[in-house]
Design a protein around this motif. Structure first.
Motif, PDB file in Angstrom:
ATOM      1  N   GLU A 167      -9.651  13.874  78.980  1.00 38.03           N
ATOM      2  CA  GLU A 167      -9.713  13.467  77.582  1.00 38.03           C
ATOM      3  C   GLU A 167      -9.244  14.592  76.655  1.00 38.03           C
ATOM      4  O   GLU A 167      -8.555  14.341  75.662  1.00 38.03           O
ATOM      5  N   ILE A 168      -9.601  15.829  76.957  1.00 39.06           N
ATOM      6  CA  ILE A 168      -9.132  16.949  76.137  1.00 39.06           C
ATOM      7  C   ILE A 168      -7.611  16.993  76.123  1.00 39.06           C
ATOM      8  O   ILE A 168      -6.992  17.186  75.067  1.00 39.06           O
ATOM      9  N   GLU A 169      -7.004  16.790  77.282  1.00 38.05           N
ATOM     10  CA  GLU A 169      -5.535  16.792  77.352  1.00 38.05           C
ATOM     11  C   GLU A 169      -4.932  15.688  76.488  1.00 38.05           C
ATOM     12  O   GLU A 169      -3.855  15.857  75.916  1.00 38.05           O
ATOM     13  N   GLN A 170      -5.616  14.565  76.382  1.00 40.27           N
ATOM     14  CA  GLN A 170      -5.125  13.456  75.563  1.00 40.27           C
ATOM     15  C   GLN A 170      -5.462  13.639  74.085  1.00 40.27           C
ATOM     16  O   GLN A 170      -4.719  13.173  73.210  1.00 40.27           O
ATOM     17  N   VAL A 171      -6.563  14.308  73.795  1.00 42.89           N
ATOM     18  CA  VAL A 171      -6.998  14.499  72.419  1.00 42.89           C
ATOM     19  C   VAL A 171      -6.066  15.439  71.659  1.00 42.89           C
ATOM     20  O   VAL A 171      -5.774  15.214  70.477  1.00 42.89           O
ATOM     21  N   VAL A 172      -5.587  16.492  72.309  1.00 42.69           N
ATOM     22  CA  VAL A 172      -4.775  17.501  71.610  1.00 42.69           C
ATOM     23  C   VAL A 172      -3.567  16.881  70.909  1.00 42.69           C
ATOM     24  O   VAL A 172      -3.373  17.088  69.706  1.00 42.69           O
ATOM     25  N   PRO A 173      -2.714  16.105  71.586  1.00 44.60           N
ATOM     26  CA  PRO A 173      -1.602  15.480  70.860  1.00 44.60           C
ATOM     27  C   PRO A 173      -2.054  14.447  69.829  1.00 44.60           C
ATOM     28  O   PRO A 173      -1.395  14.264  68.803  1.00 44.60           O
ATOM     29  N   ALA A 174      -3.176  13.779  70.081  1.00 44.30           N
ATOM     30  CA  ALA A 174      -3.696  12.817  69.103  1.00 44.30           C
ATOM     31  C   ALA A 174      -4.143  13.529  67.837  1.00 44.30           C
ATOM     32  O   ALA A 174      -3.975  13.004  66.717  1.00 44.30           O
ATOM     33  N   MET A 175      -4.717  14.703  67.967  1.00 38.93           N
ATOM     34  CA  MET A 175      -5.088  15.497  66.796  1.00 38.93           C
ATOM     35  C   MET A 175      -3.859  15.843  65.967  1.00 38.93           C
ATOM     36  O   MET A 175      -3.887  15.803  64.732  1.00 38.93           O
ATOM     37  N   ALA A 176      -2.774  16.176  66.652  1.00 37.92           N
ATOM     38  CA  ALA A 176      -1.544  16.542  65.951  1.00 37.92           C
ATOM     39  C   ALA A 176      -0.946  15.351  65.215  1.00 37.92           C
ATOM     40  O   ALA A 176      -0.349  15.503  64.142  1.00 37.92           O
ATOM     41  N   GLU A 177      -1.090  14.150  65.766  1.00 35.64           N
ATOM     42  CA  GLU A 177      -0.547  12.960  65.124  1.00 35.64           C
ATOM     43  C   GLU A 177      -1.334  12.556  63.883  1.00 35.64           C
ATOM     44  O   GLU A 177      -0.800  11.900  62.987  1.00 35.64           O
ATOM     45  N   HIS A 178      -2.586  12.944  63.840  1.00 38.61           N
ATOM     46  CA  HIS A 178      -3.432  12.620  62.691  1.00 38.61           C
ATOM     47  C   HIS A 178      -3.265  13.684  61.618  1.00 38.61           C
ATOM     48  O   HIS A 178      -3.478  14.870  61.868  1.00 38.61           O
ATOM     49  N   HIS A 179      -2.887  13.289  60.414  1.00 39.83           N
ATOM     50  CA  HIS A 179      -2.761  14.270  59.339  1.00 39.83           C
ATOM     51  C   HIS A 179      -4.113  14.513  58.688  1.00 39.83           C
ATOM     52  O   HIS A 179      -4.786  13.577  58.267  1.00 39.83           O
ATOM     53  N   GLY A 180      -4.506  15.768  58.620  1.00 44.01           N
ATOM     54  CA  GLY A 180      -5.767  16.133  57.996  1.00 44.01           C
ATOM     55  C   GLY A 180      -6.630  16.947  58.936  1.00 44.01           C
ATOM     56  O   GLY A 180      -6.314  17.119  60.119  1.00 44.01           O
ATOM     57  N   PRO A 181      -7.741  17.468  58.421  1.00 44.66           N
ATOM     58  CA  PRO A 181      -8.597  18.330  59.242  1.00 44.66           C
ATOM     59  C   PRO A 181      -9.321  17.565  60.337  1.00 44.66           C
ATOM     60  O   PRO A 181      -9.783  16.446  60.125  1.00 44.66           O
ATOM     61  N   VAL A 182      -9.404  18.193  61.508  1.00 46.74           N
ATOM     62  CA  VAL A 182     -10.101  17.614  62.659  1.00 46.74           C
ATOM     63  C   VAL A 182     -10.993  18.688  63.264  1.00 46.74           C
ATOM     64  O   VAL A 182     -10.582  19.839  63.416  1.00 46.74           O
ATOM     65  N   TYR A 183     -12.209  18.299  63.612  1.00 48.14           N
ATOM     66  CA  TYR A 183     -13.122  19.170  64.350  1.00 48.14           C
ATOM     67  C   TYR A 183     -13.328  18.577  65.736  1.00 48.14           C
ATOM     68  O   TYR A 183     -13.761  17.433  65.871  1.00 48.14           O
ATOM     69  N   MET A 184     -13.014  19.361  66.778  1.00 47.04           N
ATOM     70  CA  MET A 184     -13.217  18.917  68.154  1.00 47.04           C
ATOM     71  C   MET A 184     -14.188  19.855  68.857  1.00 47.04           C
ATOM     72  O   MET A 184     -14.035  21.076  68.812  1.00 47.04           O
ATOM     73  N   ARG A 185     -15.166  19.264  69.521  1.00 45.42           N
ATOM     74  CA  ARG A 185     -16.046  20.036  70.395  1.00 45.42           C
ATOM     75  C   ARG A 185     -15.280  20.339  71.681  1.00 45.42           C
ATOM     76  O   ARG A 185     -14.762  19.424  72.322  1.00 45.42           O
ATOM     77  N   LEU A 186     -15.228  21.601  72.048  1.00 43.99           N
ATOM     78  CA  LEU A 186     -14.351  22.045  73.133  1.00 43.99           C
ATOM     79  C   LEU A 186     -15.144  22.419  74.379  1.00 43.99           C
ATOM     80  O   LEU A 186     -16.032  23.276  74.328  1.00 43.99           O
ATOM     81  N   LEU A 187     -14.802  21.775  75.495  1.00 48.01           N
ATOM     82  CA  LEU A 187     -15.260  22.212  76.811  1.00 48.01           C
ATOM     83  C   LEU A 187     -14.185  23.118  77.374  1.00 48.01           C
ATOM     84  O   LEU A 187     -13.014  22.753  77.391  1.00 48.01           O
ATOM     85  N   ARG A 188     -14.558  24.317  77.831  1.00 51.82           N
ATOM     86  CA  ARG A 188     -13.557  25.299  78.219  1.00 51.82           C
ATOM     87  C   ARG A 188     -13.782  25.790  79.657  1.00 51.82           C
ATOM     88  O   ARG A 188     -14.792  25.477  80.291  1.00 51.82           O
ATOM     89  N   GLY A 189     -12.792  26.521  80.158  1.00 50.14           N
ATOM     90  CA  GLY A 189     -12.880  27.054  81.516  1.00 50.14           C
ATOM     91  C   GLY A 189     -12.559  25.997  82.552  1.00 50.14           C
ATOM     92  O   GLY A 189     -11.593  25.249  82.427  1.00 50.14           O
ATOM     93  N   GLN A 190     -13.371  25.920  83.587  1.00 50.96           N
ATOM     94  CA  GLN A 190     -13.220  24.901  84.619  1.00 50.96           C
ATOM     95  C   GLN A 190     -13.935  23.632  84.151  1.00 50.96           C
ATOM     96  O   GLN A 190     -15.136  23.483  84.296  1.00 50.96           O
ATOM     97  N   VAL A 191     -13.182  22.721  83.585  1.00 50.29           N
ATOM     98  CA  VAL A 191     -13.759  21.543  82.938  1.00 50.29           C
ATOM     99  C   VAL A 191     -13.768  20.368  83.916  1.00 50.29           C
ATOM    100  O   VAL A 191     -12.745  20.082  84.554  1.00 50.29           O
TER     101      VAL A 191
END
Length: 335
Positions: A167-191
């Motif tokens: 989902e994180i991989e899919q969210v990143v480009p979706a965030m870019a397509e949306h104009h305006g501020p976005v806050y995403m909770r990030l799971l990092r490392g070995q997800v």
């Protein structure tokens, strides 16, 4: 003095930092740094994308972006207000900053800068914050148990709580397509990798039913969707049918899908979230159901309204009721 080795080889002691402890179970499939790699792919197509952080590139997976695009990476030092003020300025000049830090620092230390320079101006800044909710054992200073409540109250702010690496991989480009501020909770490392089993596709603003069940509906986001799916499988062994509705977009909320799922008669509704029970997904869903005059048996699973303890994550998740077994126990007690 000569030291001889024993003929018995001891098992290596497994250790990890409480700051970057993985939420993946032993043997669970994972992907490394999905946010950083997805941002690299986006930046190859979008020259306006830049990466920014406040001394936390390694701990927010932005270091992989920095290696690929060193001229588009800004390390602002331990100054979160400056980080977000600078991001606002870059956005005003046509750049698209992806800004990382810990969720506690964005939601508490730099809240006013985000509110005044990014949200009020509707700047195209994307905020990705690690250690959301109870994903750190370092205690209240690093546990962002109330970030969703704070950012839900901020006008113009879109909020996303992804479940896994896919989902994180899919969210990143979706965030870019949306104009305006976005806050995403990030799971990092070995997800953990979870949603690939469900032919999942992220859509901004949309909730998705991942599995069906006649006895209870679990509405969840983020890490707790992974736990809800695990709990549903265990409940199935006890002949309890649990449906799981994943709600990755906390704001704007998919009211239509949530209400339709909750209208089904004879099925309890449980909202599960990795966030305090104050002001998060649970209260948002409860308010929607009240306004729509839908009144199922309703329960919430979330973090208590208190400062949380420090310690090992599995122990803390059990203690505060968000582990898989704890969810199973709670659901059974309500049916």
């Amino acid at each position: 003095m000569k030291v001889t080795s024993s003929t018995t080889t001891a098992k290596p002691r497994l250790t990890t930092s409480a700051m970057i402890a993985s939420i993946a179970a032993e043997g669970q499939p994972t992907r490394a740094a999905p946010f950083g790699h997805a941002l690299i792919e986006l930046a190859r197509r979008r020259p306006e994308v830049v990466g920014m952080t406040a001394d936390l590139g390694k701990y927010t997976d932005l270091h992989v972006f920095a290696k690929e695009f060193p001229d588009r990476y800004y390390q602002m030092g331990m100054a979160e207000q400056l980080l977000f003020g600078g991001a606002s300025g870059l956005a005003a000049e046509g750049f698209m900053p992806f800004v990382t830090t810990y969720a506690v620092f964005a939601s508490r230390r730099a809240y006013d800068f985000i509110h005044q320079t990014i949200a009020e101006e509707d700047r195209n800044v994307k905020i990705a914050c690690a250690l959301p909710g109870l994903t750190s054992g370092y205690g209240p200073s690093h546990q962002a148990a109330e970030d969703l409540a704070l950012f839900r109250a901020m006008p113009n702010m879109t909020i996303i709580d992804p479940c896994d690496a896919l989902e994180i991989e899919q969210v990143v480009p979706a965030m870019a397509e949306h104009h305006g501020p976005v806050y995403m909770r990030l799971l990092r490392g070995q997800v953990p990798l979870v949603l690939d089993e469900y032919d999942y596709k992220f859509e901004l603003g949309k909730a998705k039913q991942l599995r069906g069940g006649d006895d209870v509906l679990i509405i969840s986001s983020g890490l707790l969707t992974m736990r809800a799916l695990e709990a549903a499988k265990k409940l199935e062994a006890d002949r309890i049918g649990a449906s799981v509705l994943h709600v990755p977009t906390i704001k704007p909320l998919d009211v239509e899908t949530i209400v339709a799922a909750c209208r089904r008669p004879g099925r309890a509704v449980v909202v599960a979230e990795n966030h305090t029970i104050i002001g998060g997904l649970g209260e948002a869903v409860a308010a929607v159901l009240m306004r729509e005059r839908v009144h199922p048996a309703f329960h919430t699973i979330g973090l208590p309204d208190e400062f949380l303890a420090a310690g090992a994550l599995p122990t803390l998740h059990d203690r505060y009721g968000i582990s898989t077994d704890a969810i199973v126990g709670s659901v059974k007690s309500w049916l």
